[in-house]
Write an enzyme that holds these catalytic residues in place. Structure first.
Site, short mmCIF file in Angstrom:
data_model
loop_
_atom_site.label_atom_id
_atom_site.label_comp_id
_atom_site.label_asym_id
_atom_site.label_seq_id
_atom_site.Cartn_x
_atom_site.Cartn_y
_atom_site.Cartn_z
N ASP A 41 0.83 -1.22 0.00
CA ASP A 41 0.00 0.00 0.00
C ASP A 41 0.85 1.26 0.00
O ASP A 41 0.40 2.32 0.46
CB ASP A 41 -0.95 0.02 1.21
N ASP B 184 7.36 -4.65 14.20
CA ASP B 184 7.90 -3.29 14.10
C ASP B 184 8.14 -2.68 15.48
O ASP B 184 9.17 -2.02 15.71
CB ASP B 184 6.99 -2.40 13.24
#
Length: 453
Positions: free
Chosen positions: A219, A297
């Site tokens: 994306d 992350d």
């Protein structure tokens, strides 16, 4: 031509010597021609003596001829060597420029190959991401695109397959559900993402044996100088042990919060930004054995992984996210992410001096710049009553005061392991009404507090 002439001379010498050898044998075995004569010719022993004398004369003459031939042969050989020497000098002179260029080409190291790993799942809009990557990619050989797809979504797989040989399409083989704690049931997607990253990165570094990789999710749209940016920063990352990644993303890079006149400006940051980032194989070999089951992350942002290393980030982002819907359910998207400014000006980073990013040099300038700026109140910043071009500094001393300042000024207020987004040494830099602003801890800051999360 010269080799051919040398062969002819040698062959001629051989035939000459062979012919004269035959001649010697013939003459030595030949009887004198003639009839009996007067005086001593008729005496016993005369004929035999005369024959010996003639043999001696023939041998003497033959030796003279052979010596003369050897002398000529030696002379011819010297001439041949001189011709070869002059020919070599002529060729060197004639091809001088080419020879220098060839030498330079040999000594110049081959350009590094940096693959782009696209993490995909079930977004057919991956086409927007791939189209921009292919549009701006300067070389298919230097920047191979590998799309790693999870989820088994057939429509997305068809979109990826439509690009044919322009990219490599690999598929995560394990699509099974993952057993997670009851409290994390709604986070099943984060577990699958972490599993996919682990598998995909292993493919890049182990199966494909690349030495680095740029990770892009399906994306993200990239800027025109995306490849130039990472190409220039690869040697910086490679040579500096105080760095562990290069990111294309600025968490506070919204329109109005970045300086459009400084698209070439780069920063060190202690916050792992992600969203278009480069790592080296050495880092993956360090992280892979302890890769987390989920929330990879945030795990990267923990001190145990970061180890006081920093990333490079730009003033203006080189990626833009267009994926509102995902496992995060649009968290931060409507308020921050959809307003991120994507760089449109091509910056020739490979021609710029980036030595200012070296830690010692950077820290000296950065601390002087930040702490020489006057401290001001948030109210004064927001009212626009301050005079002068800036920069200005606002100060925090606790996680609560940081969050209050960040919210008032419009930048992201969350902390991960005590590190603010886009922060370096606790300082967050951004633009407000055309002036540079620093949200900074007090003078003497020395470490982050992981409990500030």
């Amino acid at each position: 031509m010269l080799c051919k002439r040398s062969s002819l001379i040698i062959c001629g010498a051989f035939l000459f010597v062979a012919w004269n050898a035959i001649l010697i044998f013939v003459l030595l075995g030949r009887s004198p021609i003639g009839q009996g004569g007067k005086g001593m010719q008729g005496e016993p022993g005369y004929e035999e003596g005369q024959r010996g004398k003639e043999k001696g004369n023939v041998i003497q003459e033959l030796m003279r001829v052979i010596n003369a031939f050897e002398s000529e042969l030696e002379s011819q050989n010297k001439i041949l060597l001189q011709i070869q020497k002059h020919k070599a000098l002529w060729e060197e002179h004639k091809n001088g420029d080419t020879a220098v260029k060839s030498k330079s080409d040999v000594e110049e190291p081959a350009p590094v190959v940096i693959p782009i790993l696209v993490i995909a799942c079930n977004r057919v809009t991956v086409k927007r991401c791939l189209d921009k990557l292919l549009e701006y990619r300067p070389s298919a050989e230097r920047y191979p695109i590998i799309v790693s797809q999870d989820c088994g979504h057939s429509e997305t797989a068809s979109v990826i397959a439509s690009y044919g040989s322009q990219l490599t399409h690999i598929k995560q083989p394990d699509l099974s559900d993952i057993s997670v704690p009851v409290a994390h049931k709604k986070f099943q997607g984060y577990y699958k993402i972490s599993r996919h990253y682990h598998w995909a990165l292993n493919q890049v570094f182990s199966s494909f044996s690349y030495s680095s990789a740029i990770i892009v999710e399906d994306d993200l749209e990239v800027a025109p100088d995306f490849f130039e940016y990472f190409t220039a920063l690869y040697p910086v990352l490679k040579s500096d042990p105080t760095l562990w990644c290069v990111s294309a993303w600025n968490d506070n890079g919204r329109e109005g919060f970045v300086d459009p006149g400084k698209s070439n400006l780069l920063y060190r940051t202690d916050f792992f930004p992600g969203l278009g980032w480069m790592l080296l194989k050495e880092l993956w070999l360090e992280l892979e054995p302890k890769w987390p089951a989920s929330f990879w992350d945030d795990w990267m942002r923990h001190p145990d992984q970061r180890k006081d290393r920093s990333c490079i980030r730009p003033e203006i982002s080189r990626t833009l996210t267009f994926g509102r819907k995902g496992v995060s359910l649009g968290q931060f998207y409507d308020k921050y992410l959809r307003f991120i400014k994507l760089n449109t000006e091509f910056v020739p980073f490979t021609k710029l001096d980036l030595s200012y990013l070296e830690q010692k040099k950077y820290d000296e300038y950065f601390e002087k710049e930040v702490y020489s700026a006057p401290i001001v109140a948030v109210e004064d910043l927001k009212s626009g009553k301050l005079s002068g071009p800036g920069p200005f500094r606002v100060q925090y001393s606790s996680p609560e005061s940081f969050k209050a300042l960040a919210r008032n000024l419009g930048v992201m207020d969350d902390l991960k392991s005590g590190v603010p987004r886009a922060g370096y040494r606790g300082v967050v830099s951004f633009l407000l009404r055309g002036r540079r602003i620093y949200i900074a801890p007090p003078v003497g800051w020395n470490r982050y507090d992981p409990s500030w999360s």
